[in-house]
Design a protein around this motif. Structure first.
Motif, PDB file in Angstrom:
ATOM      1  N   LEU A  26       0.804  -1.222   0.000  1.00  0.00           N
ATOM      2  CA  LEU A  26       0.000   0.000   0.000  1.00  0.00           C
ATOM      3  C   LEU A  26       0.835   1.270   0.000  1.00  0.00           C
ATOM      4  O   LEU A  26       0.352   2.327  -0.363  1.00  0.00           O
ATOM      5  CB  LEU A  26      -0.945   0.013   1.203  1.00  0.00           C
ATOM      6  CG  LEU A  26      -2.083  -0.984   1.153  1.00  0.00           C
ATOM      7  CD1 LEU A  26      -2.834  -0.988   2.472  1.00  0.00           C
ATOM      8  CD2 LEU A  26      -3.025  -0.684   0.012  1.00  0.00           C
ATOM      9  N   PHE A  53      -2.587  -2.641   9.898  1.00  0.00           N
ATOM     10  CA  PHE A  53      -3.583  -2.221   8.930  1.00  0.00           C
ATOM     11  C   PHE A  53      -4.928  -2.801   9.313  1.00  0.00           C
ATOM     12  O   PHE A  53      -5.018  -3.883   9.881  1.00  0.00           O
ATOM     13  CB  PHE A  53      -3.243  -2.764   7.529  1.00  0.00           C
ATOM     14  CG  PHE A  53      -2.142  -2.036   6.842  1.00  0.00           C
ATOM     15  CD1 PHE A  53      -2.399  -0.912   6.089  1.00  0.00           C
ATOM     16  CD2 PHE A  53      -0.839  -2.494   6.927  1.00  0.00           C
ATOM     17  CE1 PHE A  53      -1.385  -0.243   5.433  1.00  0.00           C
ATOM     18  CE2 PHE A  53       0.186  -1.843   6.273  1.00  0.00           C
ATOM     19  CZ  PHE A  53      -0.084  -0.709   5.526  1.00  0.00           C
ATOM     20  N   PHE A  54      -5.978  -2.090   8.967  1.00  0.00           N
ATOM     21  CA  PHE A  54      -7.307  -2.662   9.015  1.00  0.00           C
ATOM     22  C   PHE A  54      -8.120  -2.075   7.885  1.00  0.00           C
ATOM     23  O   PHE A  54      -7.756  -1.058   7.302  1.00  0.00           O
ATOM     24  CB  PHE A  54      -7.981  -2.481  10.384  1.00  0.00           C
ATOM     25  CG  PHE A  54      -8.111  -1.055  10.858  1.00  0.00           C
ATOM     26  CD1 PHE A  54      -9.272  -0.336  10.636  1.00  0.00           C
ATOM     27  CD2 PHE A  54      -7.075  -0.444  11.557  1.00  0.00           C
ATOM     28  CE1 PHE A  54      -9.390   0.969  11.079  1.00  0.00           C
ATOM     29  CE2 PHE A  54      -7.197   0.859  12.015  1.00  0.00           C
ATOM     30  CZ  PHE A  54      -8.359   1.563  11.772  1.00  0.00           C
ATOM     31  N   LYS A  55      -9.184  -2.736   7.514  1.00  0.00           N
ATOM     32  CA  LYS A  55     -10.025  -2.295   6.400  1.00  0.00           C
ATOM     33  C   LYS A  55     -11.413  -1.984   6.932  1.00  0.00           C
ATOM     34  O   LYS A  55     -11.997  -2.768   7.663  1.00  0.00           O
ATOM     35  CB  LYS A  55     -10.102  -3.371   5.323  1.00  0.00           C
ATOM     36  CG  LYS A  55     -10.901  -2.941   4.103  1.00  0.00           C
ATOM     37  CD  LYS A  55     -10.506  -3.750   2.895  1.00  0.00           C
ATOM     38  CE  LYS A  55     -11.323  -3.448   1.660  1.00  0.00           C
ATOM     39  NZ  LYS A  55     -11.347  -2.063   1.249  1.00  0.00           N
ATOM     40  N   TYR A  72      -8.283   0.910   3.188  1.00  0.00           N
ATOM     41  CA  TYR A  72      -7.383   0.456   4.241  1.00  0.00           C
ATOM     42  C   TYR A  72      -6.938   1.634   5.100  1.00  0.00           C
ATOM     43  O   TYR A  72      -6.803   2.757   4.632  1.00  0.00           O
ATOM     44  CB  TYR A  72      -6.149  -0.233   3.661  1.00  0.00           C
ATOM     45  CG  TYR A  72      -6.429  -1.619   3.164  1.00  0.00           C
ATOM     46  CD1 TYR A  72      -6.389  -2.695   4.037  1.00  0.00           C
ATOM     47  CD2 TYR A  72      -6.754  -1.846   1.828  1.00  0.00           C
ATOM     48  CE1 TYR A  72      -6.655  -3.975   3.583  1.00  0.00           C
ATOM     49  CE2 TYR A  72      -7.028  -3.122   1.378  1.00  0.00           C
ATOM     50  CZ  TYR A  72      -6.976  -4.180   2.256  1.00  0.00           C
ATOM     51  OH  TYR A  72      -7.243  -5.443   1.814  1.00  0.00           O
TER      52      TYR A  72
END
Length: 59
Positions: free
Chosen positions: A3, A43-45, A34
């Protein structure tokens, strides 16, 4: 997918949140939904609909 590669200003935004204890955290938002939490290096979505509504409200 990395990313952090090829991310221009149009594809990422930063927000800063001040917690009750006075500490500040930085969240790095990526246009694809994200979020990078810098303090924990994770990271999280988010849900796409909620994320894009929030994304569009940021300048």
């Amino acid at each position: 997918m990395n990313l952090f590669d090829n991310q221009g200003d149009a594809n990422q935004k930063f927000i800063y949140i001040t917690l009750k204890d006075g500490s500040e955290v930085q969240l790095r938002l990526f246009k694809n939904g994200y979020i990078f939490y810098n303090s924990s290096h994770c990271f999280f979505k988010m849900d796409n609909e909620a994320f894009h509504k929030f994304w569009n409200e940021l300048n």
